[in-house]
Design a protein around this motif. Sequence first.
Motif, PDB file in Angstrom:
ATOM      1  N   LYS A 184      71.036  15.935  14.569  1.00  0.00           N
ATOM      2  CA  LYS A 184      71.887  14.830  15.001  1.00  0.00           C
ATOM      3  C   LYS A 184      73.333  15.305  15.030  1.00  0.00           C
ATOM      4  CE  LYS A 184      72.752  11.374  12.365  1.00  0.00           C
ATOM      5  NZ  LYS A 184      72.629  10.186  11.513  1.00  0.00           N
ATOM      6  N   TYR A 193      70.185   4.696  20.029  1.00  0.00           N
ATOM      7  CA  TYR A 193      70.251   6.076  19.569  1.00  0.00           C
ATOM      8  C   TYR A 193      70.560   6.191  18.065  1.00  0.00           C
ATOM      9  CZ  TYR A 193      70.595   6.434  24.592  1.00  0.00           C
ATOM     10  OH  TYR A 193      70.375   6.278  25.930  1.00  0.00           O
ATOM     11  N   ASP A 194      70.061   7.283  17.487  1.00  0.00           N
ATOM     12  CA  ASP A 194      70.331   7.546  16.073  1.00  0.00           C
ATOM     13  C   ASP A 194      71.828   7.683  15.826  1.00  0.00           C
ATOM     14  OD1 ASP A 194      67.637   7.503  15.625  1.00  0.00           O
ATOM     15  OD2 ASP A 194      67.407   9.684  15.460  1.00  0.00           O
ATOM     16  N   ARG A 231      61.008   9.615  20.236  1.00  0.00           N
ATOM     17  CA  ARG A 231      62.313   9.389  19.619  1.00  0.00           C
ATOM     18  C   ARG A 231      63.125  10.672  19.580  1.00  0.00           C
ATOM     19  NH1 ARG A 231      63.635   6.165  13.964  1.00  0.00           N
ATOM     20  NH2 ARG A 231      65.852   6.744  13.871  1.00  0.00           N
ATOM     21  N   VAL A 290      64.444  11.353  23.185  1.00  0.00           N
ATOM     22  CA  VAL A 290      65.518  10.423  23.556  1.00  0.00           C
ATOM     23  C   VAL A 290      66.826  10.804  22.864  1.00  0.00           C
ATOM     24  CG1 VAL A 290      66.306   8.038  23.285  1.00  0.00           C
ATOM     25  CG2 VAL A 290      64.003   8.509  24.138  1.00  0.00           C
ATOM     26  N   ASN A 291      66.770  11.117  21.569  1.00  0.00           N
ATOM     27  CA  ASN A 291      68.003  11.421  20.833  1.00  0.00           C
ATOM     28  C   ASN A 291      68.522  12.826  21.122  1.00  0.00           C
ATOM     29  OD1 ASN A 291      68.829   9.115  18.907  1.00  0.00           O
ATOM     30  ND2 ASN A 291      66.596   9.186  18.745  1.00  0.00           N
ATOM     31  N   ARG A 321      70.306  12.398  24.364  1.00  0.00           N
ATOM     32  CA  ARG A 321      71.591  11.711  24.170  1.00  0.00           C
ATOM     33  C   ARG A 321      72.640  12.681  23.625  1.00  0.00           C
ATOM     34  NH1 ARG A 321      75.804  11.286  21.804  1.00  0.00           N
ATOM     35  NH2 ARG A 321      76.664   9.534  20.650  1.00  0.00           N
ATOM     36  N   ASN A 322      72.240  13.514  22.669  1.00  0.00           N
ATOM     37  CA  ASN A 322      73.178  14.436  22.050  1.00  0.00           C
ATOM     38  C   ASN A 322      73.564  15.581  22.970  1.00  0.00           C
ATOM     39  OD1 ASN A 322      73.065  12.874  19.743  1.00  0.00           O
ATOM     40  ND2 ASN A 322      71.511  14.144  18.755  1.00  0.00           N
ATOM     41  N   LEU A 359      71.130  10.128  29.091  1.00  0.00           N
ATOM     42  CA  LEU A 359      70.738   8.894  28.426  1.00  0.00           C
ATOM     43  C   LEU A 359      69.472   8.312  29.035  1.00  0.00           C
ATOM     44  CD1 LEU A 359      74.259   7.198  28.296  1.00  0.00           C
ATOM     45  CD2 LEU A 359      73.220   8.718  26.583  1.00  0.00           C
ATOM     46  N   SER A 372      65.660   5.924  27.386  1.00  0.00           N
ATOM     47  CA  SER A 372      65.205   5.147  26.246  1.00  0.00           C
ATOM     48  C   SER A 372      63.695   5.313  26.122  1.00  0.00           C
ATOM     49  CB  SER A 372      65.593   3.680  26.404  1.00  0.00           C
ATOM     50  OG  SER A 372      65.305   2.956  25.221  1.00  0.00           O
TER      51      SER A 372
END
Length: 425
Positions: free
Chosen positions: A11, A37-38, A375, A378-379, A382-383, A387, A389
Amino acid sequence: MTMVNAYDGNKISLEPADQALIARRQKVLGPAYRLFYDTPLHPVKGQGVWLWDSAGNRYLDAYNNVVSVGHCHPAVTQAIAAQAGTLNTHTRYLHDGPVDYAERLLATMPGALGHVMFTCTGSEANDLALRIARAHTGRQGVIVTRLAYHGVTEAVAELSPSLGAGVPRGARVRLMDAPDGGPDQGARMAANLAAAIAEMRKDGIEPAAFICDTVFSSDGLFPDPAGFLGPAVNLIRAEGGIFIADEVQPGFARTGDAFWGFQRHGVVPDMVTMGKPMGNGFPVSGVAMRPELVAEFGSNARYFNTFGGNPVACAAGMAVLDVIENEGLQENSRRVGAWLKAGLQELNIGPVRGAGLFVAVDCLTNGAPDAALARHIVNHMRNNGVLISATGPGANVLKIRPPLVMQEAEAQILIDAVAAARRAA
């Protein structure tokens, strides 16, 4: 793909200012709100399919259907600004805007749908459709799929099991299995609906309506085979109810091969509800219907919505229709969506489904649903600046739903990001 954030494989850290903003948000907005998101995202600018966060990082937005024709599309923002600078009032005064927009919107639908009533949100649209359905039929029962989402008012939250177990569902609502893409889908959908109606009638409740999102987004996205909804629609009508097509997610050229999701199934709904994409982020929604459904309702119940169908909302809606037509976005959705779907299939993560620029990928491990993998993907994405979901009953389905202006080069960035996330799992 160029990494836009410092990523350690697990993360990234929030800026202190964003940590403080989350604390302030929780204090004043309360516990019911959620963040994606986380590591939550703090966008401050958007253009087309791109977002920029408060630190200046750029993200490919492959999830947002609210801005269906792209973030801050100049034709839409200029139409909103021009009308807001001239007049904004409500539908109890005469104004060309609501009438022009209603005529233009209804022209995209089958001729049997002759009226449209304007609201502000998809929830309001479904709430109004439900009122009309119950008034017209004199019945109370409604059938929805097991992970449906139709809104957040008290009435339609009952129809939205995806909101969670904390939302009460009364005896007048029954759940049925969603499609799963298997063989004989049409016959099985009709059989599932028949079973739900029979269960309802055991409690002395008659069916007023069957409502569904015509691509079954929250259930995991099941748009195919085209035509499978027909037997269920015929059945609800034979049983004295009506069919409501919730087009908030599949409508406005999203599926590529049709302007409306229901058109892929060769059916004409009794009512069509619309929302998010209508104003490209400006609050406008509505219900189109067969005129006979609202005749008695309209004579017995005054309908008034202060902001529904106001001139600024209608200007936004007209501009969205202009952009879809002038920029060929239905064809773009079909072409780029097919290209994206093919590229995702080559990754061999799991089955890929989709229609136009609405695509789902099942995350499977040893053939079983893997929510943890979804999950992670997705994360990780994002990182690393993309983006999306996740959805579905097992929370293992990647949900990919970009603005309709996405091009192949941007779709390739998305494919590369999914592949990188899968390798890092």
